[in-house]
Write a protein that holds these residues in place. Sequence first.
Motif, mmCIF file in Angstrom:
data_model
loop_
_atom_site.group_PDB
_atom_site.id
_atom_site.type_symbol
_atom_site.label_atom_id
_atom_site.label_comp_id
_atom_site.label_asym_id
_atom_site.label_seq_id
_atom_site.Cartn_x
_atom_site.Cartn_y
_atom_site.Cartn_z
ATOM 1 N N ALA A 123 0.831 -1.201 0.000
ATOM 2 C CA ALA A 123 0.000 0.000 0.000
ATOM 3 C C ALA A 123 0.872 1.260 0.000
ATOM 4 O O ALA A 123 0.562 2.243 -0.687
ATOM 5 C CB ALA A 123 -0.928 0.000 1.211
ATOM 6 N N ALA A 146 -4.086 1.614 -2.720
ATOM 7 C CA ALA A 146 -3.350 1.636 -1.457
ATOM 8 C C ALA A 146 -4.291 1.456 -0.278
ATOM 9 O O ALA A 146 -4.001 0.712 0.665
ATOM 10 C CB ALA A 146 -2.587 2.957 -1.328
ATOM 11 N N TYR A 149 -5.511 -2.188 0.038
ATOM 12 C CA TYR A 149 -4.501 -3.071 0.603
ATOM 13 C C TYR A 149 -4.251 -2.780 2.083
ATOM 14 O O TYR A 149 -3.934 -3.674 2.863
ATOM 15 C CB TYR A 149 -3.180 -2.925 -0.154
#
Length: 323
Positions: A123, A146, A149
């Motif tokens: 991320a 990002a 994740y």
Amino acid sequence: MLVVGVPAVIIVVARHTLAQSMHVLTTASPGWLLLALAAEAVSLTAFGMSRRGLLRANGHRIGLRRVLAVTCASNALSLSVPFAGTELAIAFSFRRFRRAGLDAATTSWALTVSWICSTSSLALLLAVGAVIGGAAAASVAGFVGAALYLLPGVGALLALRFDRVRVGAVTALTWLAGLSRRVVGKPEHGAAGLQRFLDEVTGTRLSVPGYARVFGLAVANWAFDCAALAFAIRAMGQPVPWGDLLLVYGAGAAVGSTGVTPGGFALVELALTAALTASGLHADHALAAVLAYRLVNFWLVVLGGWITMAFLTHPLRRGRSPR
């Protein structure tokens, strides 16, 4: 059917570009390909070192060679099985580390925190790529990726660290433990045993420098894997699109994590080729670079991992007579 059908359709549709990319591959620079292979080896080593740092919490001792062997074998399992590959790899790693003498609580904690660090570090790289990327749409996609994740890892970390967050998880797990005990007789001590186990897991800690080192190695794992892609692009004589590279890499990682095909086979190739083409590379050179990258990132990892798996699980290696 889906596992076979999706790659087949993609290969048929892109057969002309695939044929041209095969010709490009014959002109690839061996030096850059060796650098891609070296970068992938460093990536896997960094991941193994990150895991070892967690497994050695609470004074446990385990060698890097053993951790790397289990990691390589579990990676092969994860990449070879669609949908359930990740779960099978975690179960395999848990059994092998338990057999190495680690207790269940430390092993569970280490594998969980390893997953958190891995997703969080990816991320971070995607967020950096979103900042570097010039196109607004690509930047937004990078930040969204990002966040996707990062959020599961944050949730798991909070559940490990704070008692209040654990309440809901413990309630659900207690119900499942009771159901499992009634059906299969495990766990033997039911909810009480589960609670003691969770207390042991959440009681495992590392120092702040220890956590920083583990996270840094997790970042290195992704960064060197991304470097392998960059070296594969250079091996085809193409300029690396540095401004878009992290987002291109993230697109492949996102598709590969779906588990629809083993290791994202064909889907990752398609996603990376499309992203590199959008970054300015010609389609046949982009596909050739992706195929070279996937050789070291997927095929060699799977081959080496299954060889390691055979070594680890051989009856003579286990100290048992063949059956």
